[in-house]
Design a protein around this motif. Sequence first.
Motif, mmCIF file in Angstrom:
data_model
loop_
_atom_site.group_PDB
_atom_site.id
_atom_site.type_symbol
_atom_site.label_atom_id
_atom_site.label_comp_id
_atom_site.label_asym_id
_atom_site.label_seq_id
_atom_site.Cartn_x
_atom_site.Cartn_y
_atom_site.Cartn_z
ATOM 1 N N ILE A 70 0.839 -1.207 0.000
ATOM 2 C CA ILE A 70 0.000 0.000 0.000
ATOM 3 C C ILE A 70 0.871 1.253 0.000
ATOM 4 C CG2 ILE A 70 -1.627 1.365 1.382
ATOM 5 C CD1 ILE A 70 -2.807 -1.341 2.346
ATOM 6 N N ARG A 71 1.971 1.226 0.750
ATOM 7 C CA ARG A 71 2.850 2.400 0.822
ATOM 8 C C ARG A 71 3.510 2.718 -0.518
ATOM 9 N NH1 ARG A 71 3.976 0.215 5.969
ATOM 10 N NH2 ARG A 71 5.953 -0.684 5.277
ATOM 11 N N MET A 72 3.494 1.779 -1.434
ATOM 12 C CA MET A 72 4.063 2.039 -2.760
ATOM 13 C C MET A 72 3.200 3.019 -3.561
ATOM 14 S SD MET A 72 5.588 -1.703 -3.669
ATOM 15 C CE MET A 72 6.700 -1.134 -4.937
ATOM 16 N N PHE A 73 2.023 3.365 -3.037
ATOM 17 C CA PHE A 73 1.147 4.366 -3.655
ATOM 18 C C PHE A 73 1.206 5.703 -2.923
ATOM 19 C CE2 PHE A 73 -0.764 0.362 -4.977
ATOM 20 C CZ PHE A 73 -0.999 0.599 -6.317
ATOM 21 N N ASP A 74 1.950 5.769 -1.844
ATOM 22 C CA ASP A 74 1.964 6.962 -0.993
ATOM 23 C C ASP A 74 2.849 8.041 -1.604
ATOM 24 O OD1 ASP A 74 2.051 8.847 1.025
ATOM 25 O OD2 ASP A 74 2.274 7.349 2.623
ATOM 26 N N ILE A 75 2.238 9.135 -2.032
ATOM 27 C CA ILE A 75 2.999 10.177 -2.733
ATOM 28 C C ILE A 75 4.022 10.867 -1.846
ATOM 29 C CG2 ILE A 75 1.178 10.571 -4.430
ATOM 30 C CD1 ILE A 75 0.525 13.183 -2.978
ATOM 31 N N LYS A 76 3.866 10.801 -0.530
ATOM 32 C CA LYS A 76 4.854 11.449 0.345
ATOM 33 C C LYS A 76 6.226 10.787 0.207
ATOM 34 C CE LYS A 76 4.267 8.983 4.670
ATOM 35 N NZ LYS A 76 3.723 8.981 6.001
ATOM 36 N N ASN A 77 6.253 9.532 -0.237
ATOM 37 C CA ASN A 77 7.527 8.845 -0.463
ATOM 38 C C ASN A 77 8.171 9.248 -1.781
ATOM 39 O OD1 ASN A 77 7.193 7.428 1.936
ATOM 40 N ND2 ASN A 77 6.065 5.797 0.932
ATOM 41 N N TYR A 78 7.471 10.055 -2.566
ATOM 42 C CA TYR A 78 7.937 10.468 -3.895
ATOM 43 C C TYR A 78 7.812 11.983 -4.039
ATOM 44 C CZ TYR A 78 7.380 5.484 -4.464
ATOM 45 O OH TYR A 78 7.466 4.124 -4.285
ATOM 46 N N GLN A 79 8.238 12.700 -3.020
ATOM 47 C CA GLN A 79 8.229 14.164 -2.993
ATOM 48 C C GLN A 79 6.847 14.745 -3.299
ATOM 49 O OE1 GLN A 79 11.494 14.711 -5.769
ATOM 50 N NE2 GLN A 79 12.909 14.948 -4.063
ATOM 51 N N ASN A 80 5.815 14.070 -2.780
ATOM 52 C CA ASN A 80 4.417 14.503 -2.960
ATOM 53 C C ASN A 80 4.042 14.699 -4.422
ATOM 54 O OD1 ASN A 80 3.567 14.474 -0.221
ATOM 55 N ND2 ASN A 80 4.759 16.324 0.106
ATOM 56 N N ASN A 81 4.521 13.799 -5.254
ATOM 57 C CA ASN A 81 4.324 13.914 -6.693
ATOM 58 C C ASN A 81 3.722 12.616 -7.235
ATOM 59 O OD1 ASN A 81 4.734 13.877 -9.507
ATOM 60 N ND2 ASN A 81 6.522 15.211 -9.347
ATOM 61 N N LYS A 82 2.484 12.681 -7.737
ATOM 62 C CA LYS A 82 1.839 11.483 -8.288
ATOM 63 C C LYS A 82 2.641 10.903 -9.448
ATOM 64 C CE LYS A 82 -2.919 12.541 -7.071
ATOM 65 N NZ LYS A 82 -4.273 12.793 -7.552
ATOM 66 N N ASN A 83 3.230 11.773 -10.255
ATOM 67 C CA ASN A 83 4.053 11.281 -11.368
ATOM 68 C C ASN A 83 5.278 10.534 -10.863
ATOM 69 O OD1 ASN A 83 2.399 12.144 -13.466
ATOM 70 N ND2 ASN A 83 3.331 14.180 -13.489
ATOM 71 N N GLY A 84 5.783 10.937 -9.696
ATOM 72 C CA GLY A 84 6.904 10.224 -9.093
ATOM 73 C C GLY A 84 6.531 8.788 -8.755
ATOM 74 N N VAL A 85 5.313 8.613 -8.251
ATOM 75 C CA VAL A 85 4.819 7.266 -7.934
ATOM 76 C C VAL A 85 4.717 6.447 -9.215
ATOM 77 C CG1 VAL A 85 2.884 5.940 -7.008
ATOM 78 C CG2 VAL A 85 3.545 8.084 -5.917
ATOM 79 N N LEU A 86 4.089 7.014 -10.227
ATOM 80 C CA LEU A 86 3.912 6.303 -11.500
ATOM 81 C C LEU A 86 5.251 5.986 -12.154
ATOM 82 C CD1 LEU A 86 0.847 8.267 -12.895
ATOM 83 C CD2 LEU A 86 0.866 5.956 -11.921
ATOM 84 N N ASN A 87 6.187 6.925 -12.089
ATOM 85 C CA ASN A 87 7.514 6.679 -12.658
ATOM 86 C C ASN A 87 8.237 5.567 -11.906
ATOM 87 O OD1 ASN A 87 7.237 8.623 -14.657
ATOM 88 N ND2 ASN A 87 8.177 10.228 -13.416
#
Length: 157
Positions: A70-87
């Motif tokens: 579930i945490r792999m969807f958490d945008i805070k782990n990717y500088q609050n960037n949804k594109n960071g999650v997708l990338n």
Amino acid sequence: MIIDVSGSHSPSTTRVEVLCSVSIELDNRTVEFRKNNLIDNLIVTSAPLFVQKSSIFPNSTFVMGIDTWIRMFDIKNYQNNKNGVLNAHKTLAERGIKLLVFGRKMNGCFLDIKSIFNHRHVEIDSSLLLSITKQVPQDVFDKEISSTEIRLKSNLE
């Protein structure tokens, strides 16, 4: 934890939420491996995110509980960037990563991938991550266990 093709395990020396770790934390995270004579199969990294671990262990299978998945969807782990999650999800797929996910009982209910999408609104496109994920069915594994609980129990013995 990571299991690569040679059967090695790789806990991170840092967590996403914690930038620095100390030797006590490393000792706590490795006690089970030492106790069970698996220390030769232990590879310690400072990579807190699976996308970072995937550069070290391409074409590997990461084994995790549903709470970690579930945490792999958490945008805070990717500088609050949804594109960071997708990338990150795209990079995992490009590096040949597979995810093996175990469900877990939480608050009296068994939580697995299906239940997440039935009861939670996931704002980020999950199709790519789902394409590299295999869920271990509840009838195959249904234990109330977590890596944190294992570490805590080990420290008490």
